[in-house]
Design a protein around this motif. Structure first.
Motif, PDB file in Angstrom:
ATOM      1  N   HIS A 107       0.831  -1.174   0.212  1.00  0.00           N
ATOM      2  CA  HIS A 107      -0.091  -0.207   0.063  1.00  0.00           C
ATOM      3  C   HIS A 107       0.829   1.272   0.064  1.00  0.00           C
ATOM      4  CE1 HIS A 107      -4.078  -1.700   0.094  1.00  0.00           C
ATOM      5  NE2 HIS A 107      -3.542  -2.478   1.050  1.00  0.00           N
ATOM      6  N   SER A 108       1.974   1.269   0.529  1.00  0.00           N
ATOM      7  CA  SER A 108       2.978   2.530   0.745  1.00  0.00           C
ATOM      8  C   SER A 108       3.593   2.777  -0.706  1.00  0.00           C
ATOM      9  CB  SER A 108       4.362   2.021   1.706  1.00  0.00           C
ATOM     10  OG  SER A 108       3.547   1.918   3.041  1.00  0.00           O
ATOM     11  N   ASN A 109       3.679   1.557  -1.580  1.00  0.00           N
ATOM     12  CA  ASN A 109       4.290   1.775  -2.775  1.00  0.00           C
ATOM     13  C   ASN A 109       3.580   1.786  -3.825  1.00  0.00           C
ATOM     14  OD1 ASN A 109       6.759   1.834  -1.414  1.00  0.00           O
ATOM     15  ND2 ASN A 109       7.382  -0.220  -1.631  1.00  0.00           N
ATOM     16  N   ILE A 110       2.284   1.269  -3.673  1.00  0.00           N
ATOM     17  CA  ILE A 110       1.317   1.282  -5.054  1.00  0.00           C
ATOM     18  C   ILE A 110       1.224   2.157  -5.507  1.00  0.00           C
ATOM     19  CG2 ILE A 110      -0.808   1.966  -3.716  1.00  0.00           C
ATOM     20  CD1 ILE A 110      -0.427  -1.062  -6.241  1.00  0.00           C
ATOM     21  N   LEU A 136     -12.222   0.611  -8.802  1.00  0.00           N
ATOM     22  CA  LEU A 136     -12.139  -0.659  -8.048  1.00  0.00           C
ATOM     23  C   LEU A 136     -11.589  -0.316  -6.705  1.00  0.00           C
ATOM     24  CD1 LEU A 136     -11.007  -3.095 -10.861  1.00  0.00           C
ATOM     25  CD2 LEU A 136     -13.260  -2.657  -9.735  1.00  0.00           C
ATOM     26  N   ILE A 137     -10.560   0.587  -6.708  1.00  0.00           N
ATOM     27  CA  ILE A 137      -9.938   1.055  -5.306  1.00  0.00           C
ATOM     28  C   ILE A 137     -10.933   1.548  -4.351  1.00  0.00           C
ATOM     29  CG2 ILE A 137      -8.390   2.599  -4.382  1.00  0.00           C
ATOM     30  CD1 ILE A 137      -6.616   2.182  -6.904  1.00  0.00           C
ATOM     31  N   ILE A 138     -11.797   2.453  -5.006  1.00  0.00           N
ATOM     32  CA  ILE A 138     -12.905   2.865  -4.015  1.00  0.00           C
ATOM     33  C   ILE A 138     -13.788   1.861  -3.551  1.00  0.00           C
ATOM     34  CG2 ILE A 138     -15.217   4.439  -4.105  1.00  0.00           C
ATOM     35  CD1 ILE A 138     -13.272   6.048  -6.396  1.00  0.00           C
ATOM     36  N   GLN A 139     -14.113   0.979  -4.335  1.00  0.00           N
ATOM     37  CA  GLN A 139     -15.106  -0.415  -4.245  1.00  0.00           C
ATOM     38  C   GLN A 139     -14.287  -1.164  -2.816  1.00  0.00           C
ATOM     39  OE1 GLN A 139     -16.759  -2.356  -7.342  1.00  0.00           O
ATOM     40  NE2 GLN A 139     -15.561  -4.221  -6.606  1.00  0.00           N
ATOM     41  N   ASP A 140     -13.143  -1.430  -3.115  1.00  0.00           N
ATOM     42  CA  ASP A 140     -12.410  -2.446  -2.408  1.00  0.00           C
ATOM     43  C   ASP A 140     -11.502  -2.003  -1.181  1.00  0.00           C
ATOM     44  OD1 ASP A 140     -13.696  -4.015  -4.104  1.00  0.00           O
ATOM     45  OD2 ASP A 140     -12.013  -5.021  -5.116  1.00  0.00           O
ATOM     46  N   PHE A 141     -10.995  -0.717  -1.520  1.00  0.00           N
ATOM     47  CA  PHE A 141     -10.210  -0.268  -0.473  1.00  0.00           C
ATOM     48  C   PHE A 141     -10.607   1.083   0.136  1.00  0.00           C
ATOM     49  CE2 PHE A 141      -7.102  -2.876  -2.935  1.00  0.00           C
ATOM     50  CZ  PHE A 141      -7.007  -3.835  -2.119  1.00  0.00           C
ATOM     51  N   PRO A 142     -11.879   1.109   0.331  1.00  0.00           N
ATOM     52  CA  PRO A 142     -12.626   2.680   0.799  1.00  0.00           C
ATOM     53  C   PRO A 142     -11.616   3.350   1.868  1.00  0.00           C
ATOM     54  CG  PRO A 142     -13.690   0.630   1.473  1.00  0.00           C
ATOM     55  CD  PRO A 142     -12.977   0.055   1.125  1.00  0.00           C
ATOM     56  N   ASP A 143     -10.853   2.503   2.790  1.00  0.00           N
ATOM     57  CA  ASP A 143     -10.202   3.246   3.929  1.00  0.00           C
ATOM     58  C   ASP A 143      -8.819   3.684   3.494  1.00  0.00           C
ATOM     59  OD1 ASP A 143      -9.736   0.513   3.554  1.00  0.00           O
ATOM     60  OD2 ASP A 143      -8.715   0.209   5.211  1.00  0.00           O
ATOM     61  N   LYS A 144      -8.557   3.238   2.325  1.00  0.00           N
ATOM     62  CA  LYS A 144      -7.097   3.487   1.688  1.00  0.00           C
ATOM     63  C   LYS A 144      -7.272   4.772   0.668  1.00  0.00           C
ATOM     64  CE  LYS A 144      -4.330   0.392   3.690  1.00  0.00           C
ATOM     65  NZ  LYS A 144      -3.465   0.818   4.601  1.00  0.00           N
ATOM     66  N   VAL A 145      -8.452   5.246   0.331  1.00  0.00           N
ATOM     67  CA  VAL A 145      -8.668   6.231  -0.617  1.00  0.00           C
ATOM     68  C   VAL A 145      -7.686   7.252  -0.312  1.00  0.00           C
ATOM     69  CG1 VAL A 145     -10.120   7.490  -1.954  1.00  0.00           C
ATOM     70  CG2 VAL A 145     -10.581   5.214  -1.638  1.00  0.00           C
ATOM     71  N   ASN A 146      -7.984   7.967   0.909  1.00  0.00           N
ATOM     72  CA  ASN A 146      -7.295   9.139   1.308  1.00  0.00           C
ATOM     73  C   ASN A 146      -5.815   8.989   1.393  1.00  0.00           C
ATOM     74  OD1 ASN A 146      -7.646  11.889   2.039  1.00  0.00           O
ATOM     75  ND2 ASN A 146      -6.844  11.003   4.299  1.00  0.00           N
ATOM     76  N   PHE A 147      -5.305   7.812   1.693  1.00  0.00           N
ATOM     77  CA  PHE A 147      -3.859   7.475   1.838  1.00  0.00           C
ATOM     78  C   PHE A 147      -3.443   7.541   0.341  1.00  0.00           C
ATOM     79  CE2 PHE A 147      -0.615   4.181   1.794  1.00  0.00           C
ATOM     80  CZ  PHE A 147       0.243   4.768   2.673  1.00  0.00           C
ATOM     81  N   TYR A 148      -4.295   7.028  -0.548  1.00  0.00           N
ATOM     82  CA  TYR A 148      -3.723   7.004  -1.825  1.00  0.00           C
ATOM     83  C   TYR A 148      -3.614   8.479  -2.483  1.00  0.00           C
ATOM     84  CZ  TYR A 148      -3.937   1.840  -2.013  1.00  0.00           C
ATOM     85  OH  TYR A 148      -3.824   0.700  -1.783  1.00  0.00           O
ATOM     86  N   VAL A 149      -4.751   9.127  -2.179  1.00  0.00           N
ATOM     87  CA  VAL A 149      -4.935  10.548  -2.490  1.00  0.00           C
ATOM     88  C   VAL A 149      -3.676  11.379  -2.123  1.00  0.00           C
ATOM     89  CG1 VAL A 149      -6.106  12.486  -2.521  1.00  0.00           C
ATOM     90  CG2 VAL A 149      -7.152  10.427  -3.190  1.00  0.00           C
ATOM     91  N   GLU A 152     -21.172  10.406  -0.625  1.00  0.00           N
ATOM     92  CA  GLU A 152     -21.464  10.211   0.827  1.00  0.00           C
ATOM     93  C   GLU A 152     -20.162   9.964   1.461  1.00  0.00           C
ATOM     94  OE1 GLU A 152     -22.492   6.440  -1.223  1.00  0.00           O
ATOM     95  OE2 GLU A 152     -22.986   8.613  -1.402  1.00  0.00           O
ATOM     96  N   ARG A 153     -19.027   9.564   0.687  1.00  0.00           N
ATOM     97  CA  ARG A 153     -17.623   9.238   0.838  1.00  0.00           C
ATOM     98  C   ARG A 153     -16.767  10.238   0.854  1.00  0.00           C
ATOM     99  NH1 ARG A 153     -16.862   3.951  -0.911  1.00  0.00           N
ATOM    100  NH2 ARG A 153     -14.673   4.235  -0.526  1.00  0.00           N
ATOM    101  N   GLN A 154     -17.210  11.356   0.347  1.00  0.00           N
ATOM    102  CA  GLN A 154     -16.293  12.655   0.333  1.00  0.00           C
ATOM    103  C   GLN A 154     -15.855  13.158   1.620  1.00  0.00           C
ATOM    104  OE1 GLN A 154     -18.207  15.174  -2.481  1.00  0.00           O
ATOM    105  NE2 GLN A 154     -18.127  13.525  -4.125  1.00  0.00           N
TER     106      GLN A 154
END
Length: 1668
Positions: free
Chosen positions: A1521-1524, A1584-1597, A1629-1631
């Motif tokens: 997740h750190s390097n993706i 797909l990221i939003i669907q399967d890793f909702p908690d990581k979205v902000n991290f990726y952003v 609703e996730r924004q």
């Protein structure tokens, strides 16, 4: 009207981040980069489509607040508003619309000056909004359109454009607009304002006409043109009477356009009143404007308004109008100028409109003008006629007769350009039924006449671009005739049977192909349909030729089917179609035979198109025979003497049609001959014999042949009549003095008499051949031979000579027993053969320009067939003359002709002539041999051919060998094998043929090999073996021949000829042996070195195998060979001279070699030969190679000194001894015999050559030492060797190549060539990779890999060498050996690995890098060994990644690459402790400057995935997740290898991420070689990221935001887009999970990035964030 809302200037804000982004985009909209500006504008537009109220209000507010904004920036925003307004008009808030209308209105008139771009943009908004809010826009516009005040330019233009855009909305306003506008027109003093008023009035008028034309769709059906007629007339009055006088061209044209539209609204009576002024005004403009299109367009609209059927308003002005229009028609069309083409079409349209009301008057005027002699005028009138005939059908219906009558005078036109246009008019008339009227036939005849045009005379083509050649016109009329016949049904009665009238007359000869094509179509169609008008009454149709005339014409035309533009098929089809009309008895016969003839024609034509050579496919004689048979059968089937006579008379009457067509005339004569043979009427025969002789052109061979054959055919039934005629011709036509009345006719010249003589002689020949055999014997001596014999002496004219020769040949055929069926003693044959020989001798040998030689030899061959047999002396002379006159010709037959260039056609013709002559000679020689099939006769021929077989001239040798082969082949067919004979002459035969087996020319070699095989077969046949009997050795000779085909390498030729020597040695009898050796000794002196070498090889082979049999001749043979050695350049012979040197070397090898190595390099040819002769001795070779290996080991490879130009660098210079040894090795390895010794010492020699390669890279050659000693006299002979530039690496490569070739490692060489190893090794940077390739290829070849262990032993000590290049070489070699598992030797792996570990502290970073590579390659060996050394290797790799002295990151790359490979083999337990450490260590490498480092880092991270599914799963997943983000952004890296490695890593990491959908996405789309659509892929992935890793979205952003500061603009762009996709696809609703403000501000900052690409991508990303 809607009033603006209270919020006025306020922004319809959402309260979200999109507000700031919108403002930022508006702020950035005027980017200095064109592409970025376009993308930002598009982003703003996309945002506007989603949030129209926000974006439009923001733009509105921005423009309001920034009154001093740059003009360009304002324009961009206004254009964006227009685009959004057009797109979202249906959903647009009415208040917003009003605000924008007011804004645009303000922008429109803010500047009193005209600013086109700014005000056009504002006007565009008003027009866009006006399509829905027309009343509001007009309300705003009318405020600025006040009575008595001149409005702004763009206010008027906007109203005009709105009228065009919204007809139904605007027309109701026009009453008010016109009411205000008309009074203010007088205020417009400047041309630009007048132009805009005129433009608006034009659009108003157009809108009114459209509104009225579509009243059913209009909101107010009561509107009519009359309502506006008054105002429009007033406007017209001012525009036309006042403004049209302006000097501004643009304004005048706009007024003309406006007036054109206005005339459709003005009342009819007023229009009639104004028409003269309108016409005068518009027509007057033609003189003032160079570009007339817009004037013509306006005029056309005016004419459209007044030219209604029955309306004569225009009549008084018609003449003047037509004159001016005609002047326009005469203007040449400029096809590069679209307006010029449009103007021409509009002018023609004017004529079509005028025709509606004044067709009669127009036709009359045009026909009157047609009498003008000017070609351009007539072409213009014809163009008009073509147009009105096609487009004004109804109006022209009653004028057809007038038109046909008026135009028929053009049928006698001579100008091709006029004729071309007239032909186009004719086809238009044909389509519309004009040609059915009286005079139509003349037009058809005109087309046919054009079909018969001759080609233009050769010469320079006129410069006129519109020039029409006869060929072009003829082709066009061919097509017209065909189209008229096949596509216009109404034309059939016009064409049938009228076209038959033009088949026979001579003047239409060139058109017969086209005529027959059309007639055949009609005849076959009518015959098939049994049409009423099919049967022709020839009495009623008096002009149609009678059947015999048609038959005579068509058969002659069919005789040469390729002539007349391939007319054959069409003529045959017409004959078939017409047959019942020609004679009722012919129909069945012709229906049967003609389809077969057409099939024959088709077959030969297809065959001809598929292959190139005409001769073989098309046989004119065969075709003529078929047609003559058809004629014969036709005469038989009708079986009427009178009808036969009628047909004969028709043929005779048409002789004059073919004055300049000798081919057709030739065939006509033959047809006449057939008819006379059939006829019993003496007067008919006599008359037509006279016709033939009086019409034949004696200068033309074709006509002469036809005449002679006709005489022959006739003689078959009327021999005495023909002979009588020939005697009469001889008496009367071959006398110089004229017998004309009072001598008024000219005397005949000698040339005339000679040419008549030629015809007469040929006639006698054919008469002899075709006459009944029972009658000809009695006439031969008494009449024919007595008449022709005196003419054979002193013949100068070539045609006479050739016809005399042909006559002899024909008489010979006639007197052959097979023909006569009787015996005849031809006593004067010898005289005729003598004449033939004299003719052959008289032919020049410098060139070949006729077929006299061939004809002579053909005649001789015919005469030789007759008894008695020729005497030996006669035969000897005949063969000598024949061969001398053919073999001596130049190679191409052309010779050197001064002042004449060779043309392709000349060469082709001469080549065919040469081929024909050779064939004739072969036929003659075979005939002689057939008469005496004995060895003596064959030997006599050989004596004639021998001098030519050994000629210096290549073509003479080839011709002689070819002839000899033909003779030998023929001899095998005719020889009497029952007679036992020694065939002693085989020796000289073989001795002459063998040198030719190695002739430089491959064709001669092939011929010679065939000769050798045949001679041996003939020899064996005389010893009792049959020709068909199998003989293994002789049957193998074709294989040698095949090998000889394209080989010129002396070594290969030696091998082949050596095999040949074995066969000859085995098959030669004892009696034939020494004569053969003697002949071969002469072969050593052959002019061709290859041939003398071949003779030497066979001689040596014979000596080797049969030398014991010539013991009494040994001294003589050796003496002769020794004397000839100095004259022949052949290595086998020189070997004898060099044996002394080899003996000397065997006694004193070390000293000999030491001295020999001191010769300057590169070695001279003599020294090379010494090395090679030494190497041919196996014992010597072994000792020499041992000595060389010792020298290479002890000697310094090069001297290293500081570079005087740069003290930090060193120069390396090769030392003399190792360099000389390398040169010597090259020569030794070239010697075939050294193979065994080289293979025995393979490992030592391979190691030495390998180290030599490494020692030579980047090394300079030694400086040449000046020779101070005087050159001895004997050395002077050899000449001083010029200094040649030496390349130490080049010669080292040559040595390695030579070694591999001699060791028979051909597969290894091929592999190295494929890898381009030899090119790489010369490069100081690339050469370690070249050594790697060498090691890899060595192990891959099973035969060579067996030596690996011994090679390693030989090289291990070199790894500690003092010389860096040598250490690098061995390290690179060892590293790759580990990668290749040391060919399966595990103990060797350990040895090499320990050696490499010992060099990890080498001073050279290249050596360290190669050691790291080698240790990494341990992954390639067995798993047990990898586990065994894993700890050691992992430590080495980690240390490699920390190497501080690694300026180019080479060691880091290798360490990561090694780790990647090791990972795939070791257990998780070995890596667990350092897994995360490794991951952390490689992370900084993701962003390294060097692409190779990034690529290896990503690959290594991907390979770590192997351990990510065990105990280390959780911490490793965190690393993913750190390097993706980095991986995904570099997926679109600038470097293709980095992109590839990211794909690889993501495919491996996908299964560990815990998302099946993402993994499937990676596996499906990230294929290594596939093309990735990055934007589309990232958009889909973000969902797909939003669907399967909702908690990581902000991290990726946030990870992406960090990359906004990357040093690569591509990565910053990728990061911006990824953020856009992640946030744009995130549900509302996730924004709240996102730090929106930070991210959006960061994006806004990117709009100020220095890179245009980044700014564009940031804008694109923002356009996706409309919900924030």
């Amino acid at each position: 009207m809607i009033m603006p809302g209270p919020e006025g200037d306020s922004i319809r804000a959402t309260g979200g981040q999109v507000d700031d982004m919108t403002m930022a985009l508006i702020d950035a909209a005027h980017d200095k980069d064109g592409e970025a500006k376009e993308v930002i504008g598009t982003a703003l537009f996309e945002l506007g489509k989603k949030k129209p109220m926000l974006v439009l209000s923001a733009c509105h507010s921005y423009l309001k607040k920034h009154s001093k904004l740059s003009l360009d920036h304002r324009i961009v925003i206004l254009n964006t508003i227009e685009r959004i307004a057009r797109e979202t008009l249906d959903t647009l808030d009415a208040r917003m619309a009003v605000d924008l209308i007011q804004l645009a209105s303000h922008e429109l008139t803010q500047s009193k000056e005209v600013e086109p771009e700014w005000q056009t943009a504002a006007s565009g908004i008003l027009v866009a909004l006006g399509t829905k809010y027309c009343d509001d826009v007009m309300g705003e516009m009318l405020q600025k359109f006040q009575p008595g005040v001149l409005p702004h330019f763009f206010v008027v233009q906007t109203i005009g454009n709105l009228a065009a855009a919204n007809v139904y909305g605007m027309v109701p306003h026009l009453t008010a607009v016109l009411g205000t506008m008309l009074p203010m027109l007088g205020l417009a003093k400047y041309d630009n304002m007048r132009w805009v008023f005129a433009s608006a009035l034009s659009k108003f008028s157009e809108a009114i006409v459209e509104y009225v034309a579509n009243l059913d769709k209009a909101p107010d059906s009561s509107v009519s043109k009359e309502r506006f007629a008054g105002e429009i007339f007033s406007a017209y009055d001012l525009l036309f009477n006042n403004w049209l006088q302006s000097k501004e061209a643009k304004l005048r044209l706009q007024i003309v356009e406006a007036v054109g539209h206005m005339t459709h609204i003005i009342e009819k009576d007023k229009l009639a009143e104004q028409l003269p002024k309108i016409l005068q005004g518009i027509l007057g403009l033609y003189k003032r404007h160079p570009e007339p299109y817009h004037i013509t367009q306006g005029l056309c609209m005016v004419l459209d308004a007044v030219c209604v059927e029955g309306d004569t308003t225009l009549e008084p002005y018609l003449d003047n109008l037509l004159n001016i229009l005609f002047a326009q028609t005469l203007q040449p069309i400029d096809f590069h100028n679209p307006n010029s083409i449009k103007n021409h079409n509009e002018v023609l349209r004017c004529y079509a409109i005028i025709t509606r009301a004044f067709s009669g008057k127009l036709v009359g005027i045009l026909l009157a003008k047609l009498e003008n002699n000017n070609d351009k005028t007539r072409m213009a009138i014809l163009t008009i006629f073509k147009h009105i005939i096609n487009s004004a059908g109804e109006a022209m219906e009653d004028k057809k007769e007038v038109v046909v009558s008026g135009l028929k005078g053009l049928c006698n036109e001579t100008n091709t350009k006029v004729k071309k246009v007239f032909a186009q008019v004719v086809i238009a008339m044909a389509h519309h039924g004009y040609l059915e009227l009286e005079g139509g036939h003349l037009m058809v005849e005109f087309i046919v006449r054009q079909c018969s045009l001759p080609d233009d005379p050769p010469g320079k083509r006129p410069a006129d671009p519109e020039f029409v050649s006869n060929q072009q016109l003829r082709s066009m009329c061919d097509n017209i005739l065909h189209l008229v016949t096949t596509t216009i049904d109404i034309m059939e009665p016009v064409l049938w049977p009228y076209l038959l009238e033009m088949v026979v007359p001579e003047q239409y000869s060139q058109a017969t192909g086209a005529l027959c094509r059309s007639l055949a179509h009609l005849a076959l169609k009518k015959r098939a349909e049994n049409a009423d008008d099919y049967d022709i009454d020839f009495d009623e149709q008096a002009n149609v030729p009678k059947p015999p005339q048609l038959i005579a014409r068509l058969i002659v035309l069919a005789g040469w089917p390729q002539n007349g533009r391939n007319r054959g098929q069409h003529v045959l089809q017409l004959m078939k179609g017409l047959s019942p009309n020609l004679h009722e008895n012919l129909a069945e016969l012709w229906d049967t035979i003609i389809p077969k003839l057409t099939e024959y024609l088709d077959g030969t034509r297809n065959f001809k198109s598929e292959n190139g050579d005409d001769e073989e496919k098309w046989n004119q004689k065969s075709w003529e025979d078929l047609l003559l048979k058809l004629l014969t059968k036709s005469l038989e089937v009708v079986d009427s003497e009178d009808w036969t006579a009628e047909v004969g008379e028709a043929f005779g009457a048409q002789v004059g049609h073919y004055l300049n067509c000798s081919l057709e005339k030739n065939f006509l004569y033959k047809c006449l001959g057939i008819i006379m043979r059939k006829s019993t009427k003496k007067d008919l025969v006599t008359k037509h014999l006279d016709i033939i002789f009086s019409s034949v052109k004696h200068t033309d061979q074709m006509e002469r042949d036809g005449c002679a054959i006709a005489m022959g055919f006739t003689a078959a039934s009327h021999l005495d009549t023909v002979l009588s005629k020939l005697e009469s011709v001889a008496k009367n036509d071959m006398v110089r003095k004229s017998s004309g009345l009072l001598g008024f006719m000219k005397d005949k010249s000698e040339g005339d008499i000679e040419r008549v003589k030629a015809t007469l002689m040929l006639c006698y020949g054919y008469v002899a051949l075709y006459s009944p055999p029972s009658l000809i014997i009695s006439r031969m001596e008494a009449t024919i031979l007595r008449t022709i014999s005196p003419y054979f002496v002193n013949v100068k004219d070539t045609s006479v000579k050739q016809n005399l020769i042909r006559t002899v040949s024909l008489i010979g055929e006639a007197l052959h027993p097979d023909h006569l069926e009787n015996h005849y003693n031809f006593s004067s044959r010898g005289d005729f053969i003598t004449h033939m020989q004299n003719y052959m001798r008289a032919e020049p040998t410098l060139h070949l320009n006729n077929d006299t030689r061939a004809l002579c030899m053909q005649s001789c061959a015919t005469l030789v067939k007759l008894d008695p047999k020729l005497s030996d002396a006669e035969m000897f002379d005949l063969v000598k003359v024949a061969t001398n006159c053919v073999f001596a010709l130049p190679v191409d037959g052309l010779g050197m002709k001064k002042g004449r260039e060779e043309h392709y056609e000349d060469v082709k013709e001469t080549t065919e002539l040469l081929k024909e002559t050779m064939n004739a000679m072969h036929a003659l020689l075979k005939q002689i041999l057939a008469k005496s099939p004995t060895p003596d006769c064959l030997n006599d021929m050989f004596k004639h051919l021998h001098p030519w077989m050994v000629s210096e001239a290549e073509h003479e040798r080839e011709r002689a060998m070819n002839t000899w082969l033909h003779m030998l082949q023929y001899y095998t067919e005719v020889m009497d094998a029952s007679k036992r004979d020694r065939f002693l002459i085989a020796g000289p035969f073989l001795g002459t043929a063998i040198p030719r087996c190695t002739d430089p020319k491959p064709e001669i070699r092939q011929l010679a090999m065939d000769c050798v095989q045949l001679i041996l077969r003939i020899s064996l046949t005389y010893e009792g073996q049959s020709l068909e009997e199998k003989d293994a050795m002789l049957d193998a000779l074709p294989m040698l021949k095949e090998r000889l085909q394209k080989r010129t390498d002396p070594n290969i030729l030696y091998s082949i000829i050596n095999d040949l020597a074995k066969v000859i040695a085995k098959k030669t009898t004892r009696e034939q042996l020494y004569p053969l050796m003697e002949s071969l000794q002469e072969g050593l002196m052959d002019f061709q070195s290859h041939s003398s070498s071949g003779a030497c090889v066979v001689l040596n082979g014979l000596m080797k195998q049969r030398g014991s049999e010539v013991f009494d001749k040994v001294d003589e043979l050796l003496k002769n060979l020794h004397n000839k050695l100095t004259q022949i350049q052949f290595s086998m012979t020189k070997t004898g001279t060099l044996r002394t040197l080899r003996t000397l070397a065997s006694h004193h090898l070390a000293l000999f070699l030491t001295s020999l190595l001191q010769y300057p390099v590169p070695f001279s040819s003599e020294v090379v030969e010494i090395w090679q002769i030494l190497a041919q001795d196996a014992q010597l070779t072994t000792a020499i190679l041992e000595h060389f290996l010792e020298l290479l080991q002890k000697s310094l490879p090069y001297e290293e000194k500081a570079d005087p130009r740069d003290k930090t660098k060193f120069t390396r210079t090769a030392t003399a001894v190792p360099l000389a040894v390398t040169f010597a090795l090259v020569e030794i390895f070239k010697v075939e015999e050294t193979r065994e010794q080289v293979q025995n010492m393979f490992h030592r020699l391979f190691a030495a050559c390998l180290v030599r390669l490494g020692s030579s890279v980047g090394v300079n050659p030694p400086k040449p030492h000046g020779e101070k000693e005087e050159v001895k006299a004997k050395d002077k002979k050899k000449g001083v060797v010029k200094e040649v530039k030496i390349s130490p690496i080049g010669i080292a490569i040559e040595a390695m190549k030579g070694f591999l070739e001699r060791a028979n490692s051909l597969d290894l060489m091929e592999a190295l060539d494929k890898e381009e190893m030899w090119d790489k090794i010369t490069d100081e940077v690339e050469y370690p990779e070249a050594i790697t390739s060498l090691a890899r290829c060595l192990v891959s070849i099973p035969e060579d890999s067996q030596h690996v262990g011994k090679i390693v032993t030989s090289l291990t000590s070199v790894l500690s060498s003092l010389y860096e290049n040598q250490r690098v070489t061995v390290a690179a070699f060892f590293a790759e050996l580990i990668n290749q598992q040391c060919a399966g030797d595990e103990s060797l792996v350990e040895l090499i690995m320990n050696s490499l570990l010992g060099r990890l502290v080498d001073t050279s970073h290249i050596v360290r890098m190669l050691c790291i590579r080698g240790l990494g390659n341990i992954s390639a060996v067995s798993k047990e060994q990898v586990q065994k050394y894993s700890t050691t290797i992992l430590s080495a790799m980690m240390a490699g990644m920390d190497d501080k002295e690694d300026p180019e990151d080479y060691i880091t790359i290798e360490a990561m690459s090694g780790l990647s490979r090791i990972m795939s083999e070791i257990d998780e337990s070995h890596i667990r402790a350092i897994l995360i450490n490794v991951a952390l260590k490689i992370r900084p490498c993701f962003e390294k400057e060097k692409p190779a480092v990034r690529a290896q880092a990503f690959m290594l991270f991907g390979n770590l995935s192997r351990f990510g599914d065990g105990p280390s799963r959780t911490p490793f997943l965190e690393q993913i997740h750190s390097n993706i983000v980095s991986l995904l952004l570099h997926l679109n890296d600038v470097d293709p290898e980095v992109r590839k490695s990211c794909k690889y890593a993501l495919r491996l990491l996908g299964p560990l991420m815990g998302s099946q959908a993402i993994n499937e996405k990676f596996q499906k789309h990230l294929l290594e070689e596939a093309n990735l659509f990055y934007g589309e892929f990232m958009n889909d992935l973000s969902k797909l990221i939003i669907q399967d890793f909702p908690d990581k979205v902000n991290f990726y952003v946030m990870g992406c935001v960090a990359f906004f500061k990357s040093s690569w603009s591509e990565i910053r762009s990728n990061a911006a887009m990824f953020v856009g996709f992640l946030l744009g696809n995130l549900p509302k609703e996730r924004q709240t999970d996102i730090t929106k403000e930070h991210v959006c501000n960061a994006l806004i900052l990117l709009l100020k990035d220095p890179s245009p690409m980044v700014r564009a991508k940031a804008a694109e990303a923002m356009s996706l964030l409309y919900d924030y």
